[in-house]
Motif scaffolding. Structure first.
Motif, short mmCIF file in Angstrom:
data_model
loop_
_atom_site.label_atom_id
_atom_site.label_comp_id
_atom_site.label_asym_id
_atom_site.label_seq_id
_atom_site.Cartn_x
_atom_site.Cartn_y
_atom_site.Cartn_z
N ARG A 165 -0.58 3.40 -5.74
CA ARG A 165 -0.62 2.55 -4.55
C ARG A 165 0.78 2.15 -4.11
O ARG A 165 0.99 1.80 -2.95
N ASP B 198 -8.28 3.61 -2.94
CA ASP B 198 -7.00 4.30 -2.89
C ASP B 198 -7.12 5.71 -3.46
O ASP B 198 -6.39 6.62 -3.05
N THR C 42 -11.17 3.60 -7.23
CA THR C 42 -10.73 2.74 -6.13
C THR C 42 -10.76 3.49 -4.81
O THR C 42 -10.75 4.72 -4.76
N SER D 175 -1.46 6.67 5.98
CA SER D 175 -1.91 5.65 6.92
C SER D 175 -1.59 6.00 8.36
O SER D 175 -2.29 5.58 9.29
N SER E 129 -9.69 -1.75 -1.39
CA SER E 129 -9.56 -1.92 0.05
C SER E 129 -10.90 -1.82 0.77
O SER E 129 -11.82 -1.14 0.32
N PHE F 22 0.81 -1.22 0.00
CA PHE F 22 0.00 0.00 0.00
C PHE F 22 0.84 1.27 0.00
O PHE F 22 0.35 2.36 0.33
N PRO G 191 -6.03 8.12 -0.18
CA PRO G 191 -4.78 7.44 -0.54
C PRO G 191 -4.20 6.65 0.62
O PRO G 191 -4.40 6.96 1.80
N SER G 192 -3.45 5.61 0.26
CA SER G 192 -2.73 4.82 1.25
C SER G 192 -1.33 5.41 1.41
O SER G 192 -1.11 6.58 1.14
#
Length: 763
Positions: A459, A564, A562, A573, A654, A436, A568-569
């Motif tokens: 990603r 993502d 998506t 995070s 996800s 990710f 966003p990842s």
């Protein structure tokens, strides 16, 4: 290689497929004689039906209310889940709940906040009676395979790749609020899903790995939605030819088909897996009954599967490595054109044809990692391929991440780690970062081949908004190793001669015995939860009002959006424990102006709920209400004001609830879509009190327009599907939205404003 049946199919004795057509009844009669069963009864003879029935708490198998046996989360989801559950009345974990720390264990953004989340998790495991797996011990799904899975059990995880079907466990990945419901002893409510058989036959060629099989299946079923929100049930005479590690490697990737869950027949090899892990009592023999009916059938001839590659930017963008190498420029040109649609950014220069050197495709990076690639057999086979070779001193690099410390330990003991290190590869601890964008981020314009789970745009960690772009192509560990042996030139594992040693696996539980905290059945309410400064409570969320005014603040016309792209990842995070901090990144790589637009309209709602002057809070609102009041008499003080986004098909990828919750904390009240890519994203919207509208046809609105929805609360409460709405212009333009099917609880959650409010209201 792969055949999809147009209609349903019957499976007789686990080996004979009878396709559903006008002659099916006669064929079944000829085979079974007086044993013929109805289609309805045969549909109850699948493994999936048996497990769902055993876990359904309602008296209606069409409307399931599931209670899971166990739960699992990782460190970018468990803080939000526990915080939501605490706000909703959590006293202790009612079932075993595992908190792993495999996502934010290396991502060093924001000072102490990652480790603060880990300390929070351990204190909650002590207070509420959970299991805590410290950082670097295991990725979430490997720990679940080793320690949680059980034949005939059901497991819910807050990660989309929660799949343990190969071990006889039906597992599902959902957004955090669905785990909150389980923690509060509520149920997971779904309609009985369709069940699609996946019939495996034949035996794989030497050098073909589980990722090759998985990518071939994904390529066959993703675009047409063949298994969307259904259960994939793996059967057939070819299953026995696959090791359990291979089955696991195929199974984990079923998430990328958009199926709901998966389940496999079990056999002596699965029993041996449980024996190796000192849990033979958790084995259960599973197989469909004599006559089972499936809503579809995917027929896979394993002997015809070749090494595969999923090119950027989706796991379904698959080719055989052989075809790619033989038609290099044509396929790269095709991939580049598809990529420009995904990137949706004319300022980015994107090219793959410049990766061709000496007539061959050159890649800069290889990664074998995570729940898909980091398994024992994958790494052993990669080590055999690379034994005595070197990856070279040019741009190409290779990183290997064993999926757990027990796997790592055995690879050290049998010498395979030494083999890999001597080639120039680097060995890392158990970590999900490469999946990710929080580990092994390639250089700008880099091409990385990975045995991981996804290859969506950005990603891998690049940022198009900063002018960066890199690419990931998904491959099996064996072909990655073959490419590494050729110093970065793309090579299929079937093109090299290797003696695969297949060393036996010995599981040593000592590491877990000494490091994993097991508090199941030992909840201690006197323990104080440890909060770091980055752990922030959810902001207050208002209840649904009779009428709504919504501004469209983003309009996305990509075929699929998506999660993502929604949030966003990667480095973001680290902010998953701070709802307001994380929300600043919403749509940042897709529509950077979104956050500002959403906040501007949110000012009016904040003023309304605070009893302040709405019209002073936002310059546009007074004129909007004046136009509405030409036709309706609406009190702005009693009308919820918020934002919405339109996307064609949002929510692929996800399970992260933050794709919805970040919109909510910025004042998002709804999505409008042609369809939702996954059930879990739609569920996340609902659980955060957002309306999951549907609309087909030419759009009557555009970005920046306001929409007025009268009597929306009444429509929800009276179970209306068609919702009358108006585009606010000089004259109100009427159009119709749909809501789709909602359960009674889901309607109540939306009316309450979110799941937290719903449980507070119930007290």
């Amino acid at each position: 290689m792969i055949k999809l049946y147009e209609k349903g199919a019957y499976l007789i004795s686990g080996t004979e497929i009878i396709e559903e057509n006008e002659s099916t009844e006669a064929v079944l009669k000829n085979i079974l004689g007086d044993l013929v069963v109805s289609k309805e009864q045969a549909a109850k003879n699948t493994i999936a039906y048996e497990i769902l029935e055993a876990h359904n708490t309602s008296d209606n198998m069409s409307k399931l209310k599931i209670k899971f046996d166990k739960l699992t989360s990782h460190d970018i989801t468990f803080v939000g889940i526990i915080q939501t559950a605490r706000a909703s009345g959590l006293e202790k974990f009612p079932v075993p709940y595992v908190l792993t720390n495999c996502h934010n264990s290396l991502c060093a953004v924001g000072g102490t906040i990652n480790e603060d989340d880990h300390v929070f998790g351990l204190s909650c495991a002590k207070k509420y009676g959970g299991i805590y797996v410290p950082p670097h011990q295991a990725v979430i799904h490997q720990f679940a395979r080793e320690m949680l899975a059980g034949g005939g059990k059901m497991l819910l995880g807050s990660d989309s790749h929660t799949r343990y079907g190969a071990l006889g466990t039906m597992a599902m990945g959902e957004g955090g609020p669905e785990l909150v419901k389980q923690l509060l002893s509520k149920t997971y409510d779904i309609n009985m899903p369709g069940v699609v058989g996946v019939y495996l036959t034949g035996e794989l060629q030497k050098g073909v790995g589980p990722q090759d099989v998985a990518l071939a299946i994904i390529g066959a079923v993703f675009a047409n939605g063949y298994v969307n929100n259904k259960v994939m049930e793996f059967v057939g005479d070819g299953v026995k030819n696959l090791s359990v590690d291979y089955r696991i490697g195929i199974d984990v990737m079923t998430t990328e088909t958009t199926c709901l869950s998966s389940i496999w027949v079990t056999d002596e090899k699965v029993k041996e897996f449980y024996e190796i892990h000192n849990r033979v009592g958790d084995y259960k023999e599973l197989a469909p009954k004599e006559v089972a009916y499936y809503d579809g059938m995917v027929y896979v001839d394993l002997s015809k599967i070749k090494p595969m590659i999923a090119m950027p930017f989706h796991p379904s963008n698959v080719y055989t490595i052989e075809d790619l190498n033989n038609n290099l420029y044509d396929i790269l040109d095709e991939v580049e054109k598809k990529a420009l649609i995904s990137l949706d950014n004319s300022n980015i220069k994107y090219s793959l044809k410049d990766k061709v050197r000496n007539g061959r495709l050159y890649v800069e990076q290889g990664v074998i990692a995570g729940c898909a690639g980091g398994g024992y057999e994958n790494i052993c086979d990669a080590a055999d391929i690379l034994d005595g070779k070197f990856i070279g001193s040019d741009e190409f690099s290779l990183s290997v991440y064993p999926a757990s410390q027990p796997v790592f330990l055995e690879l050290v003991k049998n010498g395979n780690i030494a083999k890999l290190m001597s080639t120039g590869a680097t060995i890392r601890t158990a970590f999900c970062g490469p999946c990710f964008g929080a580990g092994d981020v390639p250089a700008n314009n880099g091409l990385s081949i990975r045995h991981t789970t996804r290859n969506f745009p950005n990603r891998e960690g690049s940022k198009t908004t900063s002018g960066q772009v890199a690419s990931v192509a998904l491959m099996d560990a064996r072909s990655i190793a073959a490419t590494a042996a050729n110093k970065g030139y793309l090579t299929a594992a079937t093109d090299i001669d290797v003696n695969y040693t297949k060393p036996k696996y010995f599981f040593d539980s000592t590491i877990y015995d000494n490091r994993v905290y097991d508090g199941v059945g030992k909840a201690d309410p006197n323990v104080d939860i440890k909060f770091g400064p980055g752990i922030v409570d959810w902001p207050a969320m208002s209840k649904l009002t009779d009428n709504m005014v919504l501004k469209i603040v983003s309009e996305i016309h990509d075929p699929v959006t998506t999660t993502d792209e929604l949030i966003p990842s990667g480095e973001t995070s680290s902010y998953r424990s701070n709802p307001l901090g994380l929300a600043e990144f919403t749509l940042s790589r897709k529509d950077p102006a979104y956050v500002g637009r959403a906040k501007e309209i949110q000012k009016a709602e904040k003023a309304r709920t605070a009893g302040e002057d709405i019209f002073k809070a936002n310059d546009e609102i007074e004129e909007v209400f004046n136009k509405i009041n030409h036709k309706f008499k609406v009190d702005p003080k009693e009308t919820e004001i918020g934002s919405l986004i339109y996307a064609v098909k949002p929510g692929d990828g996800s399970a992260r609830e933050q794709a919805a919750s970040c919109q909510k904390v910025l004042g998002g009240m709804a999505n409008i879509a042609k369809e939702y890519a996954t059930k879990r994203y739609r569920s996340n919207l609902i659980n955060w009190g957002m309306l999951p509208f549907l609309f087909e046809g030419e759009l009557p609105f555009k970005n920046g327009d306001f929409i007025y929805i009268p009597e929306i609360k009444k429509a929800i409460e009276t179970k209306q599907d068609n919702i009358t709405a108006y585009v606010v212009s000089e004259e109100l333009k009427e159009f119709t939205l749909r809501l789709g099917e909602l359960t009674d609880d889901e309607r109540d959650i939306i009316v309450s404003g979110c799941l937290i409010n719903y449980y507070r209201d119930a007290k």
